[in-house]
Design an enzyme around this catalytic site. Sequence first.
Site, PDB file in Angstrom:
ATOM      1  N   ARG A  94       0.848  -1.210   0.000  1.00 43.88           N
ATOM      2  CA  ARG A  94       0.000   0.000   0.000  1.00 43.88           C
ATOM      3  C   ARG A  94       0.878   1.253   0.000  1.00 43.88           C
ATOM      4  O   ARG A  94       0.599   2.217  -0.704  1.00 43.88           O
ATOM      5  CB  ARG A  94      -0.947  -0.027   1.211  1.00 43.88           C
ATOM      6  CG  ARG A  94      -2.084  -1.027   1.048  1.00 43.88           C
ATOM      7  CD  ARG A  94      -3.120  -0.916   2.152  1.00 43.88           C
ATOM      8  NE  ARG A  94      -2.734  -1.587   3.371  1.00 43.88           N
ATOM      9  CZ  ARG A  94      -3.114  -2.812   3.722  1.00 43.88           C
ATOM     10  NH1 ARG A  94      -3.918  -3.509   2.950  1.00 43.88           N
ATOM     11  NH2 ARG A  94      -2.729  -3.341   4.864  1.00 43.88           N
TER      12      ARG A  94
ATOM     13  N   SER B  74     -17.492  -6.719  -3.141  1.00 46.35           N
ATOM     14  CA  SER B  74     -18.832  -7.305  -3.032  1.00 46.35           C
ATOM     15  C   SER B  74     -19.328  -7.291  -1.590  1.00 46.35           C
ATOM     16  O   SER B  74     -20.395  -7.824  -1.306  1.00 46.35           O
ATOM     17  CB  SER B  74     -18.825  -8.731  -3.588  1.00 46.35           C
ATOM     18  OG  SER B  74     -17.839  -9.493  -2.938  1.00 46.35           O
TER      19      SER B  74
ATOM     20  N   ASP C 190      -6.606  -7.074  -6.295  1.00 47.51           N
ATOM     21  CA  ASP C 190      -6.167  -7.881  -5.146  1.00 47.51           C
ATOM     22  C   ASP C 190      -7.263  -8.875  -4.769  1.00 47.51           C
ATOM     23  O   ASP C 190      -7.883  -8.765  -3.704  1.00 47.51           O
ATOM     24  CB  ASP C 190      -5.836  -6.948  -3.971  1.00 47.51           C
ATOM     25  CG  ASP C 190      -5.269  -7.699  -2.777  1.00 47.51           C
ATOM     26  OD1 ASP C 190      -4.792  -8.833  -2.959  1.00 47.51           O
ATOM     27  OD2 ASP C 190      -5.318  -7.153  -1.658  1.00 47.51           O
TER      28      ASP C 190
ATOM     29  N   CYS D 240      -3.075 -14.326  -4.052  1.00 44.35           N
ATOM     30  CA  CYS D 240      -2.721 -14.829  -2.715  1.00 44.35           C
ATOM     31  C   CYS D 240      -2.982 -16.335  -2.649  1.00 44.35           C
ATOM     32  O   CYS D 240      -3.111 -16.903  -1.577  1.00 44.35           O
ATOM     33  CB  CYS D 240      -3.483 -14.083  -1.627  1.00 44.35           C
ATOM     34  SG  CYS D 240      -5.262 -14.221  -1.748  1.00 44.35           S
TER      35      CYS D 240
HETATM   36  N1  SAH Z   1      -6.919  -5.148  -1.016  1.00 41.78           N
HETATM   37  C1  SAH Z   1      -7.565  -5.345   0.269  1.00 41.78           C
HETATM   38  C2  SAH Z   1      -7.773  -6.801   0.584  1.00 41.78           C
HETATM   39  C3  SAH Z   1      -8.612  -7.550  -0.425  1.00 41.78           C
HETATM   40  S1  SAH Z   1      -9.255  -9.062   0.162  1.00 41.78           S
HETATM   41  C4  SAH Z   1      -6.761  -4.633   1.339  1.00 41.78           C
HETATM   42  O1  SAH Z   1      -5.697  -4.071   1.042  1.00 41.78           O
HETATM   43  O2  SAH Z   1      -7.195  -4.630   2.503  1.00 41.78           O
HETATM   44  C5  SAH Z   1     -10.348  -9.534  -1.103  1.00 41.78           C
HETATM   45  C6  SAH Z   1     -11.669  -8.773  -1.136  1.00 41.78           C
HETATM   46  O3  SAH Z   1     -12.377  -9.230  -2.285  1.00 41.78           O
HETATM   47  C7  SAH Z   1     -12.611  -8.976   0.021  1.00 41.78           C
HETATM   48  O4  SAH Z   1     -12.901  -7.730   0.606  1.00 41.78           O
HETATM   49  C8  SAH Z   1     -13.900  -9.584  -0.587  1.00 41.78           C
HETATM   50  O5  SAH Z   1     -15.083  -9.028  -0.023  1.00 41.78           O
HETATM   51  C9  SAH Z   1     -13.774  -9.164  -2.030  1.00 41.78           C
HETATM   52  N2  SAH Z   1     -14.412 -10.017  -3.031  1.00 41.78           N
HETATM   53  C10 SAH Z   1     -14.423 -11.365  -3.122  1.00 41.78           C
HETATM   54  N3  SAH Z   1     -14.994 -11.774  -4.272  1.00 41.78           N
HETATM   55  C11 SAH Z   1     -15.366 -10.649  -4.928  1.00 41.78           C
HETATM   56  C12 SAH Z   1     -15.990 -10.402  -6.190  1.00 41.78           C
HETATM   57  N4  SAH Z   1     -16.334 -11.411  -7.005  1.00 41.78           N
HETATM   58  N5  SAH Z   1     -16.199  -9.121  -6.568  1.00 41.78           N
HETATM   59  C13 SAH Z   1     -15.854  -8.106  -5.749  1.00 41.78           C
HETATM   60  N6  SAH Z   1     -15.243  -8.279  -4.561  1.00 41.78           N
HETATM   61  C14 SAH Z   1     -15.001  -9.536  -4.161  1.00 41.78           C
END
Ligand code: SAH
Length: 393
Positions: free
Chosen positions: A206, A248, A297, A337
């Site tokens: 970040r 989501s 991510d 990940c």
């Molecule tokens: N980048 C974030 C962490 C991401 S974790 C940080 O720095 O804190 C992954 C995220 O993807 C979660 O918040 C989850 O709610 C979201 N997610 C999972 N599947 C998804 C989808 N199909 N579309 C949108 N968001 C999704």
Amino acid sequence: MKIITLRDGKERSLLRRHPWVFQGSIANGKADAGETVRVQASDGRFLAWAAYSPSSMIRVRAWSFDEAERIDAAFFERRIAAALALRARLAVASDGVRLIHGEADGLPGLIVDRYGDTLSVQFLSAGTERWKKTLTELLVKLTGASRLYERSDSGVRGLEGLEPATGWLHGDGDTAVSIHEHGWQLTLDVAQGHKTGYYLDQRDNRKRFADWVRQFGSQSVLNCYSYTGGFSVAALAGGAQEVISVDSSAAALQRASAHVTLNGFDAARHQAIDADVNGTLRQLLKDGRRFDAIVLDPPKFAPTAAHADRASRAYKDINRLALKLLSPGGLLLTFSCSGGIGAELFHKIVAGAGMDAEVNGYLIARLEAAPDHPTTIAFPEGEYLKGLAIVQC
Ligand code: SAH
């Protein structure tokens, strides 16, 4: 002391200090859940002291490869102290820190994150479950934290035959806490947030993102899978004028929007879209939108190597769409990940996405989890987060 004897030839991974023994490698021996066992080779040679897990494919997780070591409270105290000593030397730029990272810290199945004076802890294996009381007391004593919340509600506990368990094990009160990461204020809830509450592994990425946004003068930023908007705050701190967070989870997005104003940025610079990322990327393309910087991510698409094929297609798809959405010279930070997708394969997937998108890019950095989520040289499987920073060319 119960003895687990391995099949002939199956001692090799423990001899390399790899901490797992799979069910199929065991010739004979049984024990109760979490009980400490002596693991030996087929010729009776000592290999490790370990925790036994009767219902897991990973039947044995090694505590120690030293025959003279006893697995008792003093042992756990030494291991926790060593993990804390590493973190103290890393000078982490936050009061949100991963203090114990399971296997890498010689404590298989134990995850401990510190958020200010609150610890959020996952006991994920039969061995850590058995030692929970001792571990809790030691963690409180050695960290000086005033509270410890258990977040043992991860799906992997099921594989160990353990029920989910959550709640305060030490102290009590409000489960909402806040941390300062690179000077940004971020809030989370240890009871409600994902994992232990927050994604600490992306902390340093970040900061790098904020720096790149500033260096490149990125004005419009799209943060996909934003969770509570860590990368969105970073983009605003880097000077971006317009940031869109897509996730989501409505609760995560609410917090993302709150983080924008909490850190003194004008709410008008941020938009939250509660939707599936893939569909949103397609819609943005249709609308003719372009972004100076994009973060991808996603959650773990491939929990194990067995899911790698389907996951590869899903990664390729979102990367293709994101590459098409970049402005000329735009920046893409793309992550996986998934333990089941190695860094090399991930690079290939993104290369395929670039071919399909007819976009090439300079690889300006390879990214990984922050060093308080260490990998050890004996346990490469521990490596999970990998990312590429790409500048369109
Ligand atoms: N980048 C974030 C962490 C991401 S974790 C940080 O720095 O804190 C992954 C995220 O993807 C979660 O918040 C989850 O709610 C979201 N997610 C999972 N599947 C998804 C989808 N199909 N579309 C949108 N968001 C999704």
